[in-house]
Design a protein around this motif. Structure first.
Motif, PDB file in Angstrom:
ATOM      1  N   LEU A  55     -37.260  26.338 -22.144  1.00 21.05           N
ATOM      2  CA  LEU A  55     -37.624  25.257 -21.214  1.00 21.05           C
ATOM      3  C   LEU A  55     -36.786  24.001 -21.446  1.00 21.05           C
ATOM      4  O   LEU A  55     -36.479  23.263 -20.508  1.00 21.05           O
ATOM      5  N   SER A  56     -36.452  23.729 -22.700  1.00 20.69           N
ATOM      6  CA  SER A  56     -35.777  22.480 -23.038  1.00 20.69           C
ATOM      7  C   SER A  56     -34.435  22.339 -22.328  1.00 20.69           C
ATOM      8  O   SER A  56     -33.967  21.226 -22.070  1.00 20.69           O
ATOM      9  N   TYR A  57     -33.797  23.464 -22.012  1.00 20.25           N
ATOM     10  CA  TYR A  57     -32.459  23.449 -21.428  1.00 20.25           C
ATOM     11  C   TYR A  57     -32.488  23.356 -19.905  1.00 20.25           C
ATOM     12  O   TYR A  57     -31.448  23.202 -19.274  1.00 20.25           O
ATOM     13  N   PHE A  95     -34.996  18.585 -27.301  1.00 15.84           N
ATOM     14  CA  PHE A  95     -36.241  18.588 -26.519  1.00 15.84           C
ATOM     15  C   PHE A  95     -36.259  17.387 -25.568  1.00 15.84           C
ATOM     16  O   PHE A  95     -35.994  16.249 -25.970  1.00 15.84           O
ATOM     17  N   PRO A  96     -36.574  17.616 -24.282  1.00 14.08           N
ATOM     18  CA  PRO A  96     -36.567  16.517 -23.291  1.00 14.08           C
ATOM     19  C   PRO A  96     -37.801  15.627 -23.446  1.00 14.08           C
ATOM     20  O   PRO A  96     -38.877  15.938 -22.942  1.00 14.08           O
ATOM     21  N   TYR A 125     -42.591  27.927 -24.251  1.00 11.35           N
ATOM     22  CA  TYR A 125     -41.295  28.311 -24.820  1.00 11.35           C
ATOM     23  C   TYR A 125     -40.246  27.201 -24.738  1.00 11.35           C
ATOM     24  O   TYR A 125     -39.168  27.365 -24.185  1.00 11.35           O
ATOM     25  N   ALA A 126     -40.592  26.051 -25.302  1.00 12.58           N
ATOM     26  CA  ALA A 126     -39.613  24.977 -25.457  1.00 12.58           C
ATOM     27  C   ALA A 126     -38.855  25.167 -26.773  1.00 12.58           C
ATOM     28  O   ALA A 126     -39.291  25.897 -27.669  1.00 12.58           O
ATOM     29  N   LYS A 185     -27.998  17.458 -16.462  1.00 13.56           N
ATOM     30  CA  LYS A 185     -28.896  16.682 -17.311  1.00 13.56           C
ATOM     31  C   LYS A 185     -30.239  17.411 -17.372  1.00 13.56           C
ATOM     32  O   LYS A 185     -30.551  18.219 -16.485  1.00 13.56           O
ATOM     33  N   PRO A 186     -31.049  17.153 -18.407  1.00 17.94           N
ATOM     34  CA  PRO A 186     -32.357  17.816 -18.488  1.00 17.94           C
ATOM     35  C   PRO A 186     -33.232  17.431 -17.309  1.00 17.94           C
ATOM     36  O   PRO A 186     -33.349  16.245 -16.980  1.00 17.94           O
ATOM     37  N   MET A 187     -33.856  18.423 -16.676  1.00 19.26           N
ATOM     38  CA  MET A 187     -34.636  18.148 -15.463  1.00 19.26           C
ATOM     39  C   MET A 187     -36.028  18.760 -15.518  1.00 19.26           C
ATOM     40  O   MET A 187     -36.670  18.922 -14.468  1.00 19.26           O
ATOM     41  N   LEU A 188     -36.507  19.078 -16.709  1.00 21.97           N
ATOM     42  CA  LEU A 188     -37.836  19.666 -16.800  1.00 21.97           C
ATOM     43  C   LEU A 188     -38.912  18.700 -16.316  1.00 21.97           C
ATOM     44  O   LEU A 188     -39.806  19.087 -15.563  1.00 21.97           O
ATOM     45  N   ALA A 189     -38.820  17.443 -16.735  1.00 18.06           N
ATOM     46  CA  ALA A 189     -39.842  16.464 -16.333  1.00 18.06           C
ATOM     47  C   ALA A 189     -39.880  16.279 -14.810  1.00 18.06           C
ATOM     48  O   ALA A 189     -40.955  16.345 -14.201  1.00 18.06           O
TER      49      ALA A 189
END
Length: 428
Positions: free
Chosen positions: A190-192, A229-230, A223-224, A200-204
């Motif tokens: 998930l972190s990637y 970690f974002p 599964y981060a 750029k990280p876009m999980l949030a």
């Protein structure tokens, strides 16, 4: 040949692939049974796992069982797909000729053509759920760019590939229209998420967009990865009521010696600081992690450091895997698998015994609290549900007397009245 039995082995990511495949079959008029207790289909499709030794053995045994059934004339066609056949495609074809055709993890669409049909692009975001209708797994990416020493996932799945936010929102809308209220957000990492597509990280931002879909009430993150970690996800978790205060983040070990050997790209101090920051910014969060015992190079001192870390950190959820020496991984090429299996298992058992006591104490602290609970099923004298701190299959459940007339898939306020190591009891 109008009935197909689909057998899914391994993780929830495989389950999602099976659900997409089943939807395509159903659109062509096939009757589908998923994981039937008594397979009777003319056609059987096995979606395999090839991650670690036990999973590979289960997959091979299942294939052999159905190959024998085909010899006896009980089934007409046998197809195999998924991670095991992706990893050992040529070997399997030579060793199990009874299988009509092997497919990898990503070319399962060709299986539809094998049966004389065309892949329906208009159904590309649609799935036929194999889970209870009120929750689903949402796979947001495939593959992994990490280089952990022990892990075969990048060998099987290739490099990380994110789905777009637009695709995932559309998939979520369709799931919500089918009655899904809870999403388990899953990926190899998930972190990637987003780094390949958006640089750029876009999980949030993704989680924020998914939470806007009408009908979705819970989103839970699985599964981060600790390195990179974002951190902006923590603000979303703290401020968005639809995002469960729950995080599955695999740490694997804690001693700097082992983290370096495992090629985790994170230190002990960084790991501890991350856990502290997560708990500070999301009060009450329940953290799930997994650990590995018996990786080549793990000394008694390393293990003692690990078990001391577990005792001090007091994870709300924890699992342990004895190390599996996997072909073509960095460890396979560079280290001898010289820690006996019984030592690996003994160390894993020691950690789980410690965790059992921690879980018992944490569950006892919930007695008297009122939790929002979703009802998954009814078993004998109880309705079985979960709180926002609990993911299906792997976490504690809440048992409520069946003298209550409850509806499966609905939320209820439940006061916790008793607790065991891994289960809670409550009243409406």
């Amino acid at each position: 040949m109008k009935r197909i039995d689909v057998i899914t082995l391994g993780c929830s990511k495989n389950l999602v692939d099976s659900e997409f495949l089943i939807r395509q079959f159903e659109a062509e008029g096939y009757k589908i049974e998923h994981d039937p207790s008594d397979p009777k289909g003319e056609i059987v499709v096995i979606n395999t796992c090839g991650f670690i030794g036990d999973a590979k053995e289960e997959s091979i045994d299942t294939i052999l069982d159905f190959a024998e059934a085909k010899k006896e004339g009980k089934i007409q066609k046998l197809f195999v797909m998924g991670c095991l056949s992706e990893r050992y495609f040529s070997q399997l074809g030579e060793e199990i000729p009874e299988v009509d055709k092997f497919y990898g993890k990503f070319n399962w669409k060709e299986l539809i053509s094998e049966l004389g049909n065309s892949f329906r692009k208009d159904l590309i975001h649609e799935r036929s759920l194999t889970t209870p209708s009120h929750y689903a797994y949402l796979k947001i990416s495939e593959g992994c760019n990490r280089t952990c020493s022990y892990c075969a996932i990048p060998i099987i799945t290739g490099r990380h590939k994110s789905k777009s936010i637009e695709e995932l929102v559309e998939e979520t809308r369709i799931l919500a229209s089918q009655g899904v209220k809870e999403l388990q957000i899953i990926a190899q990492d998930l972190s990637y998420y987003g780094l390949d597509l958006y640089k750029k990280p876009m999980l949030a931002p993704l989680i924020e967009e998914l939470s806007k879909v009408d009908g979705i009430e819970w989103l839970r993150l699985h599964y981060a990865y600790p390195a990179g970690f974002p951190m902006d996800v923590l603000d979303v978790m703290a401020n968005n009521p639809k995002v469960c205060a729950y995080l599955d983040i695999a740490l694997q070990h804690i001693s700097d010696h082992m983290l370096k050997i495992m090629r985790r790209n994170v230190s002990k101090d960084e790991t501890i600081a991350l856990i502290q920051e997560i708990r500070k910014r999301v009060p009450g969060i329940h953290i799930r992690t997994t650990l590995i015992t018996g990786h080549p190079g793990e000394t008694e001192q390393d293990f003692e450091e690990l078990i001391e870390f577990v005792g001090a950190t007091r994870f709300e959820r924890l699992g342990v895997f004895p190390y599996s020496h996997e072909e073509d991984t960095y460890s396979w090429k560079n280290y001898e698998d010289n820690i006996p299996a019984e030592i690996k298992q003994k160390r894993a058992d020691q950690i789980m015994a410690l965790q059992q006591g921690i879980s018992q104490e944490q569950n006892q602290q919930k007695i008297g609290q009122t939790l929002k609970v979703i009802i998954d099923r009814k078993e004998k004298d109880y309705f079985i549900g979960r709180s926002s701190y609990d993911s299906p299959e792997v976490d504690p459940e809440v048992l409520i007397s069946a003298t209550n007339d409850l509806e499966i898939g609905q939320f209820y306020q439940v006061r916790i009245t008793a607790a065991e190591e891994y289960d809670l009891y409550g009243q409406i």
